[in-house]
Motif scaffolding. Structure first.
Motif, short mmCIF file in Angstrom:
data_model
loop_
_atom_site.label_atom_id
_atom_site.label_comp_id
_atom_site.label_asym_id
_atom_site.label_seq_id
_atom_site.Cartn_x
_atom_site.Cartn_y
_atom_site.Cartn_z
N LEU A 4 0.83 -1.20 0.00
CA LEU A 4 0.00 0.00 0.00
C LEU A 4 0.86 1.26 0.00
O LEU A 4 0.59 2.22 -0.74
CB LEU A 4 -0.92 0.00 1.23
N HIS A 322 -8.72 -4.31 2.12
CA HIS A 322 -7.78 -3.68 3.04
C HIS A 322 -8.58 -2.94 4.10
O HIS A 322 -9.60 -2.32 3.80
CB HIS A 322 -6.87 -2.67 2.32
N ILE A 327 -5.25 1.64 5.02
CA ILE A 327 -5.17 2.54 3.87
C ILE A 327 -4.76 3.93 4.30
O ILE A 327 -3.86 4.55 3.71
CB ILE A 327 -6.53 2.57 3.13
#
Length: 498
Positions: A4, A322, A327
């Motif tokens: 990410l 996620h 995030i």
């Protein structure tokens, strides 16, 4: 999480705007170094040793016969400058007499412990011309002897003889007069000052060693003046000023005792005839270019969420398996990494630009700093110092990032988010900082994050200039703001509709 973060970094560095900001940074750093705004001007008082015109003074003396006090004062000045003019321009004698003619004001009173020649000339003239003089015959005769001793020392072309005479007369004055503890303290300092000149073989001149001497004395009297401060400024602010005066004193003394022939100014200029070099500019990198890094932090963190919301690409990201906290955290970490890269970039550009403009030679010198806890001077590698300052600056940039993300989750207007954050940053770092100097206002402003987020001020045992703030307090306030901003941003981020 790593994937990410990597994805967010790719998004950031795909933007042309980030490279445009970095390019503007190069221009700003180059221009700032070129115009060299932090250089001190040459002290005209210390540098000028031309003849002093006394014809006008003598003409004015004729009109002062009715005012004996003014007459004696003018006559003393004329006699002093006649002595001064007998020596060549730029001679050590003229520099010595200029120092003899200088004094500092403490509590609206001039300190005159070094003004021996003036004192003796006053006694001689007052006894000679004032019919109501309080000067006794013994004082008059002694003053004539003392004055002639100074003239002989000046004519002998032996500056050490002159300095030893100063020390001898100061010792006599301290032992023969009824003085307060404060007056004795100042006389002892003047004696120490002349010993510093004598022991380090510093003849009277306007070279860098003499400037260190002058600043050593000036900062000492700055401390005495600060102790008598009666303004509304808080005691913490006054104490911080005193600490800075002490630091500059000890740095000057270090330069004197170690024969340093270059300017060792750090965050603040030490001497009058300050010649900014690459080393000094490098040391001040974060002081000068904090705003560049803050603007980059504001831009990245303001757009990293808001832009995706506006372009609807946030839906694709949120639909993936996620957690939203992961995030948001990845976006924050990507911004932090980008800011760190920007810091490295700014440091590197400053190193190169400073080197090309001022020369790379000064980079071979160490950072010479002051340990406020142990009250002693230390040296460390220049790059180690920059690294240390950079690390202690990162928490400030993190709060800026969190605040922008907090704003970004509420407001879809990127420009407004950036402008609002920048305005708040500038106001709190100027107006609020000034308010914080006042004791009554610092009770409120000490809770502002901007007064607590820059941990570089605590390096080497230094203290905050704001009342009620110390390192432990700043850490607590910082953590409170960090948790609140992160929590609110997370709550709002969790509520985003896919």
């Amino acid at each position: 999480m790593i994937k990410l973060i990597k994805s967010e970094l790719i998004k950031i560095f795909k933007r042309k705007s980030i490279y445009f900001l970095l390019f503007l940074s190069i221009i700003a750093i180059t221009v700032y170094n070129y115009i060299n705004p932090n250089q001190n001007e040459v002290s005209s008082f210390g540098n000028d040793t031309k003849d002093v015109p006394i014809a006008g003074m003598e003409l004015a003396l004729e009109n002062m016969s009715d005012n004996m006090e003014e007459y004696i004062s003018q006559k003393v000045s004329i006699d002093f400058y006649k002595l001064y003019n007998t020596f060549k321009e730029n001679s050590w004698q003229r520099y010595a007499l200029k120092e003899e003619n200088s004094s500092h004001i403490i509590n609206n009173v001039y300190t005159d412990y070094n003004l021996d020649i003036h004192t003796y000339l006053y006694n001689i003239n007052d006894y000679t011309y004032n019919p109501h003089t309080q000067i006794t015959l013994d004082e008059y005769e002694n003053s004539k002897v003392k004055y002639n001793e100074y003239v002989e020392a000046l004519n002998s072309n032996d500056w050490k003889r002159f300095v030893n005479l100063k020390i001898k007369n100061l010792e006599e004055r301290k032992n023969n007069e009824t003085l307060s503890d404060g007056e004795i303290k100042e006389i002892n300092f003047e004696i120490e000052f002349y010993h510093l000149r004598l022991d380090n073989n510093i003849n009277f001149n306007y070279n860098i060693q003499n400037q260190y001497l002058e600043q050593y004395k000036s900062n000492y009297y700055g401390i005495q003046l600060s102790h008598l401060n009666s303004s509304e400024e808080s005691q913490a602010f006054i104490n911080n000023n005193i600490n800075e005066y002490k630091a500059r004193m000890q740095l000057c003394k270090y330069a004197i005792e170690n024969g340093v022939e270059y300017d060792i100014s750090n965050e603040n200029n030490l001497i009058y005839d300050n010649k900014i070099d690459a080393r000094i500019s490098f040391i001040r990198t974060f002081k000068h270019f904090d705003l560049i890094i803050v603007i980059i932090a504001i831009y990245i963190s303001s757009t990293i969420i808001t832009e995706e919301i506006n372009k609807k690409t946030i839906k694709s990201l949120l639909s993936k398996p996620h957690k939203r906290i992961s995030i948001l955290t990845s976006k924050i970490l990507a911004c932090i990494i980008t800011v760190i890269i920007s810091m490295i970039f700014v440091v590197l550009i400053q190193y190169l630009v400073g080197g090309f403009i001022f020369g790379f030679d000064s980079y071979s010198y160490n950072y010479i700093g002051y340990d406020y806890i142990n009250e002693q001077v230390f040296t460390m590698n220049l790059f180690a110092y920059i690294l240390l300052v950079g690390i202690t600056k990162i928490p400030m940039y993190i709060i800026v990032i969190l605040f922008c993300m907090f704003i970004g989750t509420f407001n879809k207007n990127i420009a407004m988010s950036m402008i609002l954050t920048l305005i708040i940053f500038l106001i709190t770092n100027t107006i609020i900082l000034e308010w914080s100097k006042v004791e009554s206002l610092s009770i409120i402003t000490r809770f502002f994050i901007t007064n607590n987020w820059d941990f570089s001020i605590y390096l080497f045992g230094n203290t905050s200039s704001i009342s009620g703030i110390n390192l432990g307090y700043s850490i607590i306030i910082y953590l409170v703001y960090f948790i609140i901003l992160f929590k609110i941003a997370l709550i709002k981020f969790n509520k985003l509709e896919i």
